[in-house]
Design an enzyme around this catalytic site. Structure first.
Site, short mmCIF file in Angstrom:
data_model
loop_
_atom_site.label_atom_id
_atom_site.label_comp_id
_atom_site.label_asym_id
_atom_site.label_seq_id
_atom_site.Cartn_x
_atom_site.Cartn_y
_atom_site.Cartn_z
N ASP A 1 0.82 -1.22 0.00
CA ASP A 1 0.00 0.00 0.00
C ASP A 1 0.85 1.26 0.00
O ASP A 1 0.38 2.35 -0.35
CB ASP A 1 -0.91 0.01 1.23
CG ASP A 1 -0.12 0.17 2.52
OD1 ASP A 1 -0.13 1.27 3.10
OD2 ASP A 1 0.52 -0.81 2.95
N TYR B 1 10.82 3.29 1.02
CA TYR B 1 10.24 1.96 0.85
C TYR B 1 9.19 1.97 -0.25
O TYR B 1 9.23 1.16 -1.19
CB TYR B 1 9.62 1.48 2.17
CG TYR B 1 8.89 0.17 2.06
CD1 TYR B 1 9.56 -1.00 1.71
CD2 TYR B 1 7.51 0.09 2.29
CE1 TYR B 1 8.88 -2.21 1.60
CE2 TYR B 1 6.83 -1.11 2.19
CZ TYR B 1 7.52 -2.26 1.84
OH TYR B 1 6.85 -3.45 1.73
N LYS C 1 9.48 0.17 -3.98
CA LYS C 1 8.51 -0.86 -4.35
C LYS C 1 7.75 -0.45 -5.61
O LYS C 1 7.44 -1.29 -6.47
CB LYS C 1 7.54 -1.12 -3.20
CG LYS C 1 8.17 -1.79 -1.98
CD LYS C 1 8.62 -3.21 -2.28
CE LYS C 1 7.46 -4.16 -2.38
NZ LYS C 1 7.90 -5.58 -2.57
N TRP D 1 -0.25 -4.30 6.23
CA TRP D 1 -0.46 -4.65 7.63
C TRP D 1 -0.39 -6.17 7.82
O TRP D 1 -1.26 -6.78 8.44
CB TRP D 1 -1.79 -4.10 8.12
CG TRP D 1 -1.82 -2.60 8.27
CD1 TRP D 1 -1.15 -1.68 7.53
CD2 TRP D 1 -2.59 -1.84 9.21
NE1 TRP D 1 -1.44 -0.42 7.95
CE2 TRP D 1 -2.33 -0.48 8.99
CE3 TRP D 1 -3.49 -2.19 10.22
CZ2 TRP D 1 -2.91 0.54 9.73
CZ3 TRP D 1 -4.09 -1.17 10.96
CH2 TRP D 1 -3.80 0.17 10.72
#
Length: 280
Positions: free
Chosen positions: A100, A124, A128, A149
């Protein structure tokens, strides 16, 4: 089916290896093969000719990515490039795990697969997202599965951290209450990937559990389901400053799963209850 799983010793990779054991598996961790090494990746693919490569290898320490930027770019971006090139060369399908964090994280609604991502506000997320871009450009037969999560066995995660804190008999635990997301188990993600393996879909799929919570809600539920009487106090992100800014909204909408007619992702509290039964 011959499946190569990268990051096989990690939290998700371990679960994938367990749930996909009926297939002919090739399992590698970083000590076996560094995906940032282009020649090593290509040679491995040419020698083994996997039907599918599931890339669960990543530098996922969000805060460490802010200081170890070179490593983050090599693993999260360049590693995806190498796998995409190798898969395209030998004709393998590439399924790569993303996050996300590729979104800004400030939307008032959950992000769906057709929302525009830009890498967000962290190293990060940027690395990604760059990895996603390499995959799109270099490997037509690809599937990008975004998760968030995540918790599960064999890896550092929020659930285990909360349970460890509870063992210290602290009078209270402060947990952030202004960030919201979808708590998701490695088991749920693995079952989704098993379903996706039976499709020929190419593109992006969001793969988080249904339902949402703040970290504070998540922590309270962990203790309630564990039968622990631990006091949890809500706090703001400003009270818990981290090197990398956290998204205020990590919720992901699963439009593609619905469009493909696949089973919906399980509800997060049900998955958490299952995990706690086996881990406590």
């Amino acid at each position: 089916m011959k499946i190569w799983i990268t990051g096989a010793s990690g939290m998700l990779g371990t679960e994938l290896a367990s749930k996909l054991s009926s297939h002919d598996l090739l399992l590698t961790g970083r000590s076996d093969l560094d995906i940032s090494n282009e020649n090593a990746v290509l040679n491995f693919c040419k020698q083994n000719k996997p039907d599918t490569v599931i890339n669960s290898a990543a530098f996922t320490n969000v805060d460490a990515c802010e200081t170890e930027k070179d490593l983050a770019w090599m693993v999260n971006a360049w590693g995806c490039r190498n796998l995409a090139l190798a898969c395209s060369t030998v004709g393998s399908r590439l399924i790569s795990i993303s996050t996300d964090y590729v979104f800004e994280g400030d939307s008032s609604r959950p992000y769906h697969e057709f929302d525009v991502a830009n890498g967000g506000k962290t190293v990060y997320g940027q690395t990604k997202f760059a990895g996603e871009q390499f995959i799109r450009q270099l490997c037509p037969n690809h599937l990008i599965v975004r998760i968030a999560w995540l918790y599960g066995n064999n890896g550092k995660n929020f659930v285990d951290t909360m349970l460890s804190l509870a063992e210290k008999n602290l009078s209270e635990i402060k947990v952030v209450n202004d960030q919201i997301g979808n708590p998701t188990s490695t088991s749920a993600v693995t079952y989704l990937i098993k379903d996706l393996l039976r499709t020929d879909y190419k593109g992006v799929v969001h793969g988080t559990c249904e339902g949402s919570a703040t970290w504070y809600d998540f922590a309270k539920t962990i203790f309630e389901l564990s039968g622990l009487h631990q006091k949890v106090v809500p706090c703001t992100s400003k009270e818990f400053v981290r090197p990398a800014p956290r998204p205020s909204n990590s919720r992901l909408e699963k439009r593609v799963i619905q469009m493909l007619g696949l089973a919906p992702m399980p509800e997060w509290k049900e998955e958490l209850a299952k995990y706690l039964k086996t881990s406590i």
